[in-house]
Design an enzyme around this catalytic site. Structure first.
Site, PDB file in Angstrom:
ATOM      1  N   ASN A  15      35.761   3.252  81.578  1.00  0.00           N
ATOM      2  CA  ASN A  15      36.959   2.491  81.944  1.00  0.00           C
ATOM      3  C   ASN A  15      38.149   3.280  81.404  1.00  0.00           C
ATOM      4  O   ASN A  15      38.464   3.218  80.217  1.00  0.00           O
ATOM      5  CB  ASN A  15      36.858   1.100  81.301  1.00  0.00           C
ATOM      6  CG  ASN A  15      38.059   0.228  81.588  1.00  0.00           C
ATOM      7  OD1 ASN A  15      39.029   0.669  82.205  1.00  0.00           O
ATOM      8  ND2 ASN A  15      37.997  -1.009  81.127  1.00  0.00           N
ATOM      9  N   ARG A 101      35.465   1.773  86.314  1.00  0.00           N
ATOM     10  CA  ARG A 101      36.389   0.702  86.668  1.00  0.00           C
ATOM     11  C   ARG A 101      37.590   1.323  87.383  1.00  0.00           C
ATOM     12  O   ARG A 101      38.225   2.237  86.855  1.00  0.00           O
ATOM     13  CB  ARG A 101      36.854   0.003  85.405  1.00  0.00           C
ATOM     14  CG  ARG A 101      37.782  -1.130  85.703  1.00  0.00           C
ATOM     15  CD  ARG A 101      38.264  -1.757  84.459  1.00  0.00           C
ATOM     16  NE  ARG A 101      38.989  -2.967  84.766  1.00  0.00           N
ATOM     17  CZ  ARG A 101      39.471  -3.767  83.858  1.00  0.00           C
ATOM     18  NH1 ARG A 101      39.291  -3.513  82.586  1.00  0.00           N
ATOM     19  NH2 ARG A 101      40.121  -4.839  84.211  1.00  0.00           N
ATOM     20  N   HIS A 189      41.693  -8.219  88.000  1.00  0.00           N
ATOM     21  CA  HIS A 189      40.733  -8.784  87.033  1.00  0.00           C
ATOM     22  C   HIS A 189      39.457  -9.279  87.726  1.00  0.00           C
ATOM     23  O   HIS A 189      38.750 -10.137  87.213  1.00  0.00           O
ATOM     24  CB  HIS A 189      41.351  -9.948  86.223  1.00  0.00           C
ATOM     25  CG  HIS A 189      42.394  -9.510  85.246  1.00  0.00           C
ATOM     26  ND1 HIS A 189      43.576 -10.196  85.078  1.00  0.00           N
ATOM     27  CD2 HIS A 189      42.440  -8.475  84.397  1.00  0.00           C
ATOM     28  CE1 HIS A 189      44.310  -9.594  84.158  1.00  0.00           C
ATOM     29  NE2 HIS A 189      43.637  -8.532  83.734  1.00  0.00           N
ATOM     30  N   ASN A 219      45.761  -9.075  77.145  1.00  0.00           N
ATOM     31  CA  ASN A 219      47.059  -8.392  77.227  1.00  0.00           C
ATOM     32  C   ASN A 219      47.593  -8.462  78.646  1.00  0.00           C
ATOM     33  O   ASN A 219      48.767  -8.697  78.873  1.00  0.00           O
ATOM     34  CB  ASN A 219      46.902  -6.934  76.805  1.00  0.00           C
ATOM     35  CG  ASN A 219      47.167  -6.775  75.336  1.00  0.00           C
ATOM     36  OD1 ASN A 219      48.068  -7.416  74.797  1.00  0.00           O
ATOM     37  ND2 ASN A 219      46.378  -5.948  74.682  1.00  0.00           N
ATOM     38  N   ARG A 249      54.234  -7.670  80.090  1.00  0.00           N
ATOM     39  CA  ARG A 249      54.692  -7.769  81.485  1.00  0.00           C
ATOM     40  C   ARG A 249      55.321  -9.137  81.749  1.00  0.00           C
ATOM     41  O   ARG A 249      54.885 -10.140  81.193  1.00  0.00           O
ATOM     42  CB  ARG A 249      53.507  -7.565  82.441  1.00  0.00           C
ATOM     43  CG  ARG A 249      53.048  -6.136  82.524  1.00  0.00           C
ATOM     44  CD  ARG A 249      51.791  -6.017  83.360  1.00  0.00           C
ATOM     45  NE  ARG A 249      50.651  -5.638  82.544  1.00  0.00           N
ATOM     46  CZ  ARG A 249      49.383  -5.673  82.937  1.00  0.00           C
ATOM     47  NH1 ARG A 249      49.087  -6.072  84.152  1.00  0.00           N
ATOM     48  NH2 ARG A 249      48.411  -5.307  82.128  1.00  0.00           N
ATOM     49  N   GLU A 387      33.317  -7.043  81.449  1.00  0.00           N
ATOM     50  CA  GLU A 387      33.544  -6.264  82.672  1.00  0.00           C
ATOM     51  C   GLU A 387      32.619  -5.046  82.737  1.00  0.00           C
ATOM     52  O   GLU A 387      32.171  -4.654  83.817  1.00  0.00           O
ATOM     53  CB  GLU A 387      35.012  -5.820  82.733  1.00  0.00           C
ATOM     54  CG  GLU A 387      35.940  -7.011  82.996  1.00  0.00           C
ATOM     55  CD  GLU A 387      37.278  -6.912  82.297  1.00  0.00           C
ATOM     56  OE1 GLU A 387      37.301  -6.649  81.072  1.00  0.00           O
ATOM     57  OE2 GLU A 387      38.300  -7.106  82.950  1.00  0.00           O
TER      58      GLU A 387
HETATM   59  P1  ADP Z   1      43.137  -6.394  77.194  1.00  0.00           P
HETATM   60  O1  ADP Z   1      43.809  -7.027  78.361  1.00  0.00           O
HETATM   61  O2  ADP Z   1      43.901  -5.237  76.606  1.00  0.00           O
HETATM   62  O3  ADP Z   1      41.652  -6.131  77.381  1.00  0.00           O
HETATM   63  P2  ADP Z   1      42.237  -8.471  75.374  1.00  0.00           P
HETATM   64  O4  ADP Z   1      41.483  -9.276  76.365  1.00  0.00           O
HETATM   65  O5  ADP Z   1      41.449  -7.745  74.333  1.00  0.00           O
HETATM   66  O6  ADP Z   1      43.261  -7.487  76.048  1.00  0.00           O
HETATM   67  O7  ADP Z   1      43.267  -9.453  74.632  1.00  0.00           O
HETATM   68  C1  ADP Z   1      44.077  -8.976  73.604  1.00  0.00           C
HETATM   69  C2  ADP Z   1      44.971 -10.108  73.097  1.00  0.00           C
HETATM   70  O8  ADP Z   1      44.175 -11.221  72.706  1.00  0.00           O
HETATM   71  C3  ADP Z   1      45.736  -9.742  71.843  1.00  0.00           C
HETATM   72  O9  ADP Z   1      46.922  -9.074  72.122  1.00  0.00           O
HETATM   73  C4  ADP Z   1      45.993 -11.099  71.238  1.00  0.00           C
HETATM   74  O10 ADP Z   1      47.190 -11.630  71.793  1.00  0.00           O
HETATM   75  C5  ADP Z   1      44.856 -11.952  71.683  1.00  0.00           C
HETATM   76  N1  ADP Z   1      43.901 -12.252  70.591  1.00  0.00           N
HETATM   77  C6  ADP Z   1      42.817 -11.521  70.224  1.00  0.00           C
HETATM   78  N2  ADP Z   1      42.198 -12.117  69.180  1.00  0.00           N
HETATM   79  C7  ADP Z   1      42.896 -13.243  68.882  1.00  0.00           C
HETATM   80  C8  ADP Z   1      42.765 -14.288  67.906  1.00  0.00           C
HETATM   81  N3  ADP Z   1      41.765 -14.294  67.026  1.00  0.00           N
HETATM   82  N4  ADP Z   1      43.682 -15.269  67.927  1.00  0.00           N
HETATM   83  C9  ADP Z   1      44.700 -15.280  68.828  1.00  0.00           C
HETATM   84  N5  ADP Z   1      44.859 -14.324  69.765  1.00  0.00           N
HETATM   85  C10 ADP Z   1      43.979 -13.322  69.796  1.00  0.00           C
END
Ligand code: ADP
Length: 415
Positions: A15, A101, A189, A219, A249, A387
């Site tokens: 990915n 991906r 997604h 994110n 974003r 994924e």
């Molecule tokens: P990506 O889209 O980069 O794959 P992720 O699905 O890993 O992102 O999500 C990342 C986000 O998840 C972080 O920026 C944060 O906002 C949130 N996050 C991760 N762990 C926690 C937690 N324990 N509590 C609250 N928010 C969290």
């Protein structure tokens, strides 16, 4: 990477993002695909770092390169590091294929495809549709094709799952020639949504045929309406900028704002692009961070307001997608925020009681798989998305390994 962690047939999943490559090696064992090694090379071009874990999540490698040290700078050199690690950690692995991906499959690809030079050229025509992601995805394929000559490279698209949408869901209210040129909604997604839909169907076939609203909140964030395992609508559109606010974003924004910024503020398209992709969302609104954990820990009013707006917009989209489905049987939270941020889930669900959505506060706080009280008419669930596993399952299906790709409930749930 020292321990030998895989032997025999395997599938590698890559990915490739703008400054990183994530990887996961699945060994074909016991009739299924078992994760043996995963990790990423990140910080390409800045402060490179490689992290690798074994199948049980134990850390095998965590290496950073200091300034001036010759570390990986691009996708090709990052892939060389991954291959070196695979050779050491899984010397007996015989790669059947590499699954990639790819963010954009354009209007036509509703399923994964093997990539050759001609297909790569075709996928390049979608670069303008996803300029921040597609070039890196394709760079990853090109690097892997060179290093793994003769091994099939399979592209799995984030848009493919949404090709079941009706025309009404994917068109813009523009003259038809725009749609014909590909200016339309695609949705993203998809690999995550497909994984969740298939896992739920394996777990509970009745629910699998039901009306699901899945909130992939990481994110990048979007929501998807799924009926009978197929995507009906999604909050992301032409690009991964549409829909709910995200880490950096903006999400959906009145197109009149863009005209105003162009004409009145004389902003260039590059400046607007930087604003909407990189300096908006939770980060832009709070002026602090894109990470929900930082915002929850902060006492700045802007941080609380950013979270409050995020929850508001997600709640609104849940209502809209329930309308698209004609009702809702389950609401599923997934990805970093959806899986971990109990406070955000609580804020989102507050006010959705009219749809039959209720949270059990203790279950929500503990991030349980079932978040609603027993016997609820609408189930609220938390599921961890995967994924990379979805890509591995697609690759196996395409290779005709139907048995291993069929993914019985245990296999698709073994996360
Ligand atoms: P990506 O889209 O980069 O794959 P992720 O699905 O890993 O992102 O999500 C990342 C986000 O998840 C972080 O920026 C944060 O906002 C949130 N996050 C991760 N762990 C926690 C937690 N324990 N509590 C609250 N928010 C969290």
């Amino acid at each position: 990477m020292h321990d030998q962690v895989a032997d025999g047939e395997a599938v590698l999943v890559l990915n490739a993002g703008s400054s990183s490559i994530k990887f996961e090696l699945f060994a074909l064992e016991g009739g299924g695909a078992v994760s043996r090694l995963s990790g990423q090379v990140e910080g390409l071009g800045a402060a490179p770092r490689v992290i690798a874990r074994d199948g049980r999540g134990r850390l095998l490698v965590d290496r950073r390169w200091q300034q001036g040290e010759a570390g990986p700078t691009d996708h090709a050199s990052a892939l060389a590091i991954i291959i070196e690690g695979l050779d050491r950690a899984a010397p007996g692995a015989r790669l059947l294929a590499v699954g990639h991906r790819v963010v954009h499959g354009g209007p036509d690809f509703a399923a994964p495809v093997p990539v050759d030079a001609e297909m790569l050229r075709r996928l390049e025509t979608f670069v303008p549709l996803a300029p921040l992601h597609q070039p890196h995805n394709l760079a990853g394929i090109a690097a892997a094709a060179e290093r793994f000559a003769g091994i099939p490279q399979i592209a799995c698209f984030d848009t493919a799952f949404h090709r079941s949408h009706a025309w009404e869901a994917d068109t813009f209210a523009l003259p038809p020639q725009f749609h014909a040129r590909g200016i339309r909604r695609y949705g993203f997604h998809g690999l995550s949504y497909e994984f969740i839909a298939r896992s739920l169907a394996a777990e509970d076939p009745v629910l699998g045929q039901g009306r699901l609203v899945v909130a992939h909140l990481g994110n990048g964030a979007s929501l998807c309406a799924i009926r009978d395992g197929r995507s009906v609508d999604s909050t992301m559109g032409f690009t991964a900028l549409d829909g709910v606010p995200m880490g950096t974003r903006s999400g959906q924004i009145d197109p009149g704002v863009l005209l105003y910024l162009l004409d009145h503020d004389r902003m260039s398209s590059a400046e607007i692009s930087r604003l909407l992709y990189g300096n908006s969302g939770l980060k832009g609104m709070s002026g602090l961070s894109q990470d929900v954990r930082d915002l929850e820990a902060s006492d700045r009013p802007e941080a609380a307001r950013a979270l409050s707006h995020f929850a508001w917009r997600v709640r609104r989209e849940i209502g809209a997608l329930a309308a698209a489905l004609g009702g809702i049987d389950a609401l599923v939270f997934t990805a970093g925020i959806g899986e971990n941020a109990a406070g955000v889930r609580r804020r989102i669900c507050a006010g959705l009681e009219f749809l039959g959505i209720r949270l059990d506060p203790a279950r929500n706080q503990a991030n349980e798989a079932e978040l609603s009280p027993d016997g609820s008419a609408v189930r609220v669930l938390m599921r961890r998305t995967d994924e990379e596993r979805m890509i591995a399952l697609h690759v196996l299906a395409l290779l005709g390994r139907a048995g291993q790709a069929a993914a019985g409930p245990d296999q698709i749930r073994s996360q």
